[in-house]
Structures are given as C-alpha cells and as structure tokens.
Write a protein that holds these residues in place. Structure first.
Motif, PDB file in Angstrom:
ATOM      1  N   LEU A 109      43.367  33.916  34.576  1.00  0.00           N
ATOM      2  CA  LEU A 109      42.733  35.211  34.004  1.00  0.00           C
ATOM      3  C   LEU A 109      43.005  36.400  34.640  1.00  0.00           C
ATOM      4  O   LEU A 109      42.722  36.400  35.785  1.00  0.00           O
ATOM      5  N   VAL A 110      43.227  37.315  33.983  1.00  0.00           N
ATOM      6  CA  VAL A 110      43.698  38.621  34.286  1.00  0.00           C
ATOM      7  C   VAL A 110      42.461  39.534  33.633  1.00  0.00           C
ATOM      8  O   VAL A 110      42.555  39.805  32.249  1.00  0.00           O
ATOM      9  N   GLU A 111      41.759  40.359  34.251  1.00  0.00           N
ATOM     10  CA  GLU A 111      40.819  41.033  33.611  1.00  0.00           C
ATOM     11  C   GLU A 111      41.219  42.676  33.928  1.00  0.00           C
ATOM     12  O   GLU A 111      41.888  42.699  35.032  1.00  0.00           O
ATOM     13  N   SER A 112      40.748  43.485  33.010  1.00  0.00           N
ATOM     14  CA  SER A 112      41.143  44.655  33.074  1.00  0.00           C
ATOM     15  C   SER A 112      39.950  45.581  32.433  1.00  0.00           C
ATOM     16  O   SER A 112      39.345  45.208  31.501  1.00  0.00           O
ATOM     17  N   GLY A 113      40.176  46.845  32.712  1.00  0.00           N
ATOM     18  CA  GLY A 113      39.257  47.904  31.763  1.00  0.00           C
ATOM     19  C   GLY A 113      38.062  48.518  32.522  1.00  0.00           C
ATOM     20  O   GLY A 113      37.361  49.252  31.893  1.00  0.00           O
ATOM     21  N   GLY A 114      37.849  48.080  33.514  1.00  0.00           N
ATOM     22  CA  GLY A 114      36.628  48.562  34.386  1.00  0.00           C
ATOM     23  C   GLY A 114      36.859  50.273  34.983  1.00  0.00           C
ATOM     24  O   GLY A 114      38.194  50.592  34.600  1.00  0.00           O
ATOM     25  N   GLY A 115      36.015  50.668  35.491  1.00  0.00           N
ATOM     26  CA  GLY A 115      36.302  51.971  35.710  1.00  0.00           C
ATOM     27  C   GLY A 115      34.982  52.470  36.149  1.00  0.00           C
ATOM     28  O   GLY A 115      33.802  52.268  36.066  1.00  0.00           O
ATOM     29  N   LEU A 116      35.106  54.090  36.279  1.00  0.00           N
ATOM     30  CA  LEU A 116      33.845  54.918  36.412  1.00  0.00           C
ATOM     31  C   LEU A 116      33.465  55.684  35.134  1.00  0.00           C
ATOM     32  O   LEU A 116      34.640  56.305  34.682  1.00  0.00           O
ATOM     33  N   VAL A 117      32.155  55.725  34.699  1.00  0.00           N
ATOM     34  CA  VAL A 117      31.830  56.558  33.491  1.00  0.00           C
ATOM     35  C   VAL A 117      30.639  56.894  33.640  1.00  0.00           C
ATOM     36  O   VAL A 117      29.820  56.413  34.303  1.00  0.00           O
ATOM     37  N   GLN A 118      30.433  58.082  32.885  1.00  0.00           N
ATOM     38  CA  GLN A 118      29.141  58.610  32.844  1.00  0.00           C
ATOM     39  C   GLN A 118      28.129  57.988  31.996  1.00  0.00           C
ATOM     40  O   GLN A 118      28.550  57.368  31.129  1.00  0.00           O
ATOM     41  N   THR A 119      26.826  58.237  32.299  1.00  0.00           N
ATOM     42  CA  THR A 119      25.779  57.510  31.381  1.00  0.00           C
ATOM     43  C   THR A 119      26.085  57.897  29.724  1.00  0.00           C
ATOM     44  O   THR A 119      26.332  59.266  29.602  1.00  0.00           O
ATOM     45  N   GLY A 120      26.016  56.963  29.053  1.00  0.00           N
ATOM     46  CA  GLY A 120      26.237  57.215  27.512  1.00  0.00           C
ATOM     47  C   GLY A 120      27.781  56.998  27.232  1.00  0.00           C
ATOM     48  O   GLY A 120      27.886  56.911  25.986  1.00  0.00           O
ATOM     49  N   GLY A 121      28.597  56.849  28.306  1.00  0.00           N
ATOM     50  CA  GLY A 121      29.930  56.537  27.963  1.00  0.00           C
ATOM     51  C   GLY A 121      30.332  55.035  27.506  1.00  0.00           C
ATOM     52  O   GLY A 121      29.305  54.362  27.311  1.00  0.00           O
ATOM     53  N   SER A 122      31.579  54.960  27.353  1.00  0.00           N
ATOM     54  CA  SER A 122      31.929  53.486  26.918  1.00  0.00           C
ATOM     55  C   SER A 122      33.110  53.266  27.756  1.00  0.00           C
ATOM     56  O   SER A 122      33.900  53.882  28.196  1.00  0.00           O
ATOM     57  N   LEU A 123      33.420  51.881  27.828  1.00  0.00           N
ATOM     58  CA  LEU A 123      34.307  51.162  28.323  1.00  0.00           C
ATOM     59  C   LEU A 123      34.591  49.790  27.773  1.00  0.00           C
ATOM     60  O   LEU A 123      33.884  49.188  26.904  1.00  0.00           O
ATOM     61  N   ARG A 124      35.851  49.349  27.773  1.00  0.00           N
ATOM     62  CA  ARG A 124      36.384  48.187  27.060  1.00  0.00           C
ATOM     63  C   ARG A 124      37.033  47.252  28.112  1.00  0.00           C
ATOM     64  O   ARG A 124      38.128  47.671  28.603  1.00  0.00           O
ATOM     65  N   LEU A 125      36.514  46.082  28.367  1.00  0.00           N
ATOM     66  CA  LEU A 125      36.957  45.192  29.101  1.00  0.00           C
ATOM     67  C   LEU A 125      37.794  44.121  28.552  1.00  0.00           C
ATOM     68  O   LEU A 125      37.557  43.754  27.556  1.00  0.00           O
ATOM     69  N   SER A 126      38.667  43.824  29.102  1.00  0.00           N
ATOM     70  CA  SER A 126      39.712  42.644  28.775  1.00  0.00           C
ATOM     71  C   SER A 126      40.035  41.492  29.581  1.00  0.00           C
ATOM     72  O   SER A 126      39.824  41.675  30.804  1.00  0.00           O
ATOM     73  N   CYS A 127      39.936  40.375  29.002  1.00  0.00           N
ATOM     74  CA  CYS A 127      39.974  39.191  29.818  1.00  0.00           C
ATOM     75  C   CYS A 127      41.227  38.390  29.129  1.00  0.00           C
ATOM     76  O   CYS A 127      40.952  37.768  28.038  1.00  0.00           O
TER      77      CYS A 127
END
Length: 123
Positions: free
Chosen positions: A4-22
């Motif tokens: 499994l390879v995960e990606s998409g994490g990071g630093l974001v401000q409150t109210g922001g968005s991220l998309r994780l993939s596996c």
C-alpha cells in the motif's frame, strides 16, 4: 503480496481540504473492504480510530465526527481508495493509515496496513 502506498497528507488551515490516496499493488486475487484509520498525537497504536470504510461494492460508513465532511471512494480498476476531507478541523490532526482486506490467489485473507501519512490542521 499486497503493498500500500499512501499519499496526500500535509499541512492545512482550519476549513481547508485534503485528498488522501491509498494505492494497492502486488499479487492478489481481489481487494475487499478498504478503510482509513487515524492515530492522533500522543495516542498509541491501540487507540487508532476507524475513520471510514468502503466495501468492494462501494458501500461506505463513517465515524460520526467526520460525517458530512469526509467522502470515501474507490476506483477498483486502479486498486485505489480516496478520502476527500473537507472543512478540516484541528481535531482531525493525526497520522492517517490505510488498511485493506484482500484475498490472495491461494484463498488466504490478508489484512494489510500502509505506512501512514501525516495530516496537520492548524487553527
């Protein structure tokens, strides 16, 4: 047999968005349920929370605190799962782990974890 390879994490401000993939690769007969867990700061492995689960047919279920904000999907052709996280809150800060149940060609049931990806939400 399954990697499994995960990606998409990071630093974001409150109210922001991220998309994780596996993304799953290797030699296996099929992928069954795919899940995301998270381990918050200072928490032990045994305290990981089940964030969301998606079955092979696409049925999803979420922990109460993320309902309406997170959306889980999968692309079976690509053996990949996606977690769209919107309206993020500081309490969502954690290491997010992909966990997949698969069936080997020999019929064995496999339970595989990814390495984790850090999500940090600043206030």
């Amino acid at each position: 047999q399954v990697e499994l390879v995960e990606s998409g994490g990071g630093l974001v401000q409150t109210g922001g968005s991220l998309r994780l993939s596996c993304a799953a690769s290797g030699s296996f007969k099929k992928l069954n349920a795919m899940t995301w867990h998270r381990q918050g700061p200072g928490k032990e492995r045994e305290e990981r929370e089940l964030v969301a689960v998606i079955t092979s047919s696409g049925t999803t279920n979420y922990m109460d605190s993320v309902k309406g904000r997170f959306t889980l999907s999968r692309d079976n052709a690509k053996n990949t799962m996606y977690l769209q996280m919107d309206n993020l809150k500081p309490e969502d800060t954690a290491v997010y782990y992909c966990n997949v149940f698969a069936e080997s060609w020999g019929g064995s049931q496999l339970n595989v974890w990814g390495q984790g990806t850090q999500v940090t939400v600043s206030s």
